[in-house]
Write an enzyme that holds these catalytic residues in place. Structure first.
Site: not given
Length: 283
Positions: A30-32, A37, A61, A152, A156, A189-190
């Site tokens: 989802m980028g960032a 990644h 989602q 992580k 999923q 990313s958060r």
């Protein structure tokens, strides 16, 4: 570096690569992008001739529309970071919502044999239908030989393996270890949105997971869970949403340990308004 925004283009490009007998890996993101990644991308490059990195913040989602709005979108930075790994072997697919959903931005409904109702599924309504929808769509558009996902998001990862099995999708799913900051905090990313005091406090999550793993050797799952709940009850900044010890195959909460099963501890914590998840193998 080739960047594609339309599914027709990326599909045609992958067809050409396959016609030349080249293998293709997919890393959906989802980028960032961060080092976690990049670890997936590097593994994919080691095992394939070319790697498609998709960059798409998937609206279906997110159960929290505010979270969707605030989610970082940093395409130029992401591409620059990917170029540090390889300029010619990575293809970027960064579609608009319209390209994926064609004016109908809704999830398909999936049956993942109950995996979707555990843990995250209890707290994030419809989340895994959204994940299943977008991942299946990417598999159909890119048709990779292999796809790479981080542990992580272990639930999923388990659900995506189930998706591939139930829909007979001809590719291999590869799970990759959690990448951590030097503090132990799982890369996400958060993390860039964490205020300084919360960033400082957040490594407590992994520290507690490691202690729980140690205790799991001699104590019952219930006792370990209570201990973790007490530790977070005493914490001034971090709020525990859940801590669950589950069977790695069914993701069902453990009531009684068995030597024949593999277990993992899963945690979700709020650092102010930012939700952090992590997990650790227990045996």
């Amino acid at each position: 570096m080739k960047i594609f925004s339309q599914k027709m283009q990326i599909s045609a490009e992958v067809d050409e690569l396959k016609a030349k007998q080249l293998s293709v890996g997919l890393v959906p993101t989802m980028g960032a992008l961060h080092e976690g990644h990049l670890a997936l991308v590097k593994k994919a490059l080691n095992e394939n001739d070319r790697v498609v990195v998709s960059i798409f913040v998937n609206p279906t989602q997110f159960d929290n529309k505010d979270d969707l709005k605030k989610y970082p979108r940093t395409l130029d930075d992401d591409v620059a970071l990917l170029k540090t790994v390889s300029k010619d072997k990575i293809l970027v697919y960064a579609p608009a919502v319209e390209d994926i959903y064609e004016g109908n931005t809704v999830s398909q409904s999936f049956d993942f044999d109950g995996l979707e109702f555990e843990m995250e599924g209890k707290f994030r309504n419809g989340h895994f239908d959204g994940v299943g929808t977008i991942v299946k769509r990417f598999f159909e558009i890119v048709k990779p030989h292999r796809a790479y996902f981080g542990e992580k998001d272990f639930q999923q990862l388990t659900i995506i393996k189930k998706l591939v099995e139930k829909h007979n999708i001809p590719l291999k799913i590869i799970g990759c270890p959690i990448h951590r900051e030097t503090s132990g905090l799982a890369m996400s990313s958060r993390n860039i949105r964490l205020k300084p005091e919360y960033k400082k406090a957040a490594p407590f999550i992994y520290k507690t997971l490691k202690a729980a793993k140690e205790k799991f050797g001699t104590k019952s799952a219930i006792k370990v869970s209570r201990w973790v709940e007490n530790e977070f009850a005493k914490h001034e900044l971090l709020k525990l949403e859940y801590f669950i010890i589950a069977d790695t195959k069914t993701l069902k909460t453990v009531t009684r340990k068995s030597n024949k099963k593999a277990y993992r501890a899963f945690i979700a914590v709020y650092a102010d308004d930012i939700r952090l998840i992590d997990n650790i193998a227990l045996n």
